[in-house]
Design an enzyme around this catalytic site. Sequence first.
Site, mmCIF file in Angstrom:
data_model
loop_
_atom_site.group_PDB
_atom_site.id
_atom_site.type_symbol
_atom_site.label_atom_id
_atom_site.label_comp_id
_atom_site.label_asym_id
_atom_site.label_seq_id
_atom_site.Cartn_x
_atom_site.Cartn_y
_atom_site.Cartn_z
ATOM 1 N N GLY A 209 0.833 -1.199 0.000
ATOM 2 C CA GLY A 209 0.000 0.000 0.000
ATOM 3 C C GLY A 209 0.861 1.240 0.000
ATOM 4 N N CYS A 210 1.361 1.619 -1.162
ATOM 5 C CA CYS A 210 2.430 2.626 -1.232
ATOM 6 C C CYS A 210 1.939 4.052 -1.398
ATOM 7 C CB CYS A 210 3.394 2.287 -2.358
ATOM 8 S SG CYS A 210 2.636 2.306 -4.009
ATOM 9 N N GLY A 211 0.635 4.267 -1.538
ATOM 10 C CA GLY A 211 0.168 5.636 -1.713
ATOM 11 C C GLY A 211 0.794 6.290 -2.931
ATOM 12 N N GLY A 213 3.894 7.124 -3.157
ATOM 13 C CA GLY A 213 5.272 6.694 -3.333
ATOM 14 C C GLY A 213 6.327 7.427 -2.531
ATOM 15 N N LEU A 231 -3.306 -0.659 -5.530
ATOM 16 C CA LEU A 231 -4.380 -0.929 -6.489
ATOM 17 C C LEU A 231 -4.903 0.346 -7.134
ATOM 18 C CD1 LEU A 231 -6.492 -3.646 -4.613
ATOM 19 C CD2 LEU A 231 -4.883 -3.984 -6.503
ATOM 20 N N GLN A 235 -2.635 6.851 -8.068
ATOM 21 C CA GLN A 235 -1.461 6.943 -7.206
ATOM 22 C C GLN A 235 -0.234 6.353 -7.884
ATOM 23 O OE1 GLN A 235 -2.854 5.012 -3.584
ATOM 24 N NE2 GLN A 235 -3.052 6.995 -2.576
ATOM 25 N N CYS A 392 -12.899 12.543 12.307
ATOM 26 C CA CYS A 392 -11.715 11.760 12.672
ATOM 27 C C CYS A 392 -10.855 12.483 13.701
ATOM 28 C CB CYS A 392 -10.898 11.434 11.426
ATOM 29 S SG CYS A 392 -11.716 10.300 10.285
#
Length: 415
Positions: A209-211, A213, A231, A235, A392
Amino acid sequence: MEMRTSQRGRDLLDGARSFARRPGLLARLFAPGFGKILDQIDEALVTGAIHATLPDGSRRTLGGRAPGFVCQVELRSWNALVRLATNGSIGWYQAWEAGEWASPDPVPLFALFMANGSELGDTGRAHGPFRWAARFAHWLNRNTHAGAQKNISAHYDLGNDFYAAWLDPTMSYSSALAVAEDGLEAAQRRKWDALALRLGNPAGVLEIGCGWGGLAGFLSSRGSAVTAISLSDAQLAWARERHPGVEFRKQDYRDTAGRYDAVVSVEMVEALGREYWPAFMDCIARNLSPGGRAAIQYISMRDEFFEAYARSADFIQAYIFPGGLLIRTSEFRRLAEERGLIWQDQRDFGLDYAETLKSWRENFDAAEREGRLPQGFDRRFCDLWRYYLMYCEGGFRGGGIDVHQVTLVKQGESE
């Protein structure tokens, strides 16, 4: 003539329709009777206070018996309490969107509910058929291979230009560490340093899950060969352009099989759902060399709240992260240890996440005010996004949710 609704962000807004429940005619007729919920809230508030203006213009203070979070709420319609009592945090957002309640600053309200969560119990959660309906809608969003692609796209493919308008220059969409006067970017880089310290000096690193980068690029600049998976097409396009030294793959974590000295994953596991936590830990154990180290940053729900939270679905699952679920640390740790992963050096820093969210909201407000948000996001979406950031922030300030870093060490001698 009414303007055509914006298309950007529609996947999130349309996906939430299955969670929407309008107060029925009978509920609306008897809505004033739902004022008894105010008595329940008043009795449950051990700390803090709500100064409320009621629909008939009268004023009432709930709580106020001990120091804590203090908030102002204007209750414009009894329907807001109907929604809260029947559909929990989803209904409370829908009431806010409908203008049935307002506050000059909702963050202390959300924090107050979290801080008094044990005493409030199910007061702010869906009940009866509403709970089952929300749970079923959430089940439909579960993260099968196809479902994960759909859920990730709905949130992360809103557009790189959208996220760039309010994230810091590192494009980090996760909690910073030790937020201070030197700003959010510096605190995000401190987060990277802390994760790198947990990994040591590995030759090969897998990021799950690298977002966009940024962390992968940072680890690559330190001399590691980095493979990073995601995925999100949007991104990955951004990351490949800016970090050519990293091997970026569009790949599901369940399909990843290699041998790495280190694994890193930052706030990815919350997107999976409880039934997929074992598969996530399998992925770490499968890809780590013996003696290898994994650095994980994850968001948790307090243990005593978790089961009630997991039995239904909340505002975040309905509108922001379809298919997601916050982590239960005790269960997460057990899954790791069952796979020969030694749990070490857990660090908790929830208030840093509250400050990170506050900075994001200030950046978002400034971008909207100055016309720097990309075209295509309508007022409804922008209001939703602001509410999400406030909701949040309040959760972290109230202590009901927390963020952690932990090191997992695979048993065995390194090769």
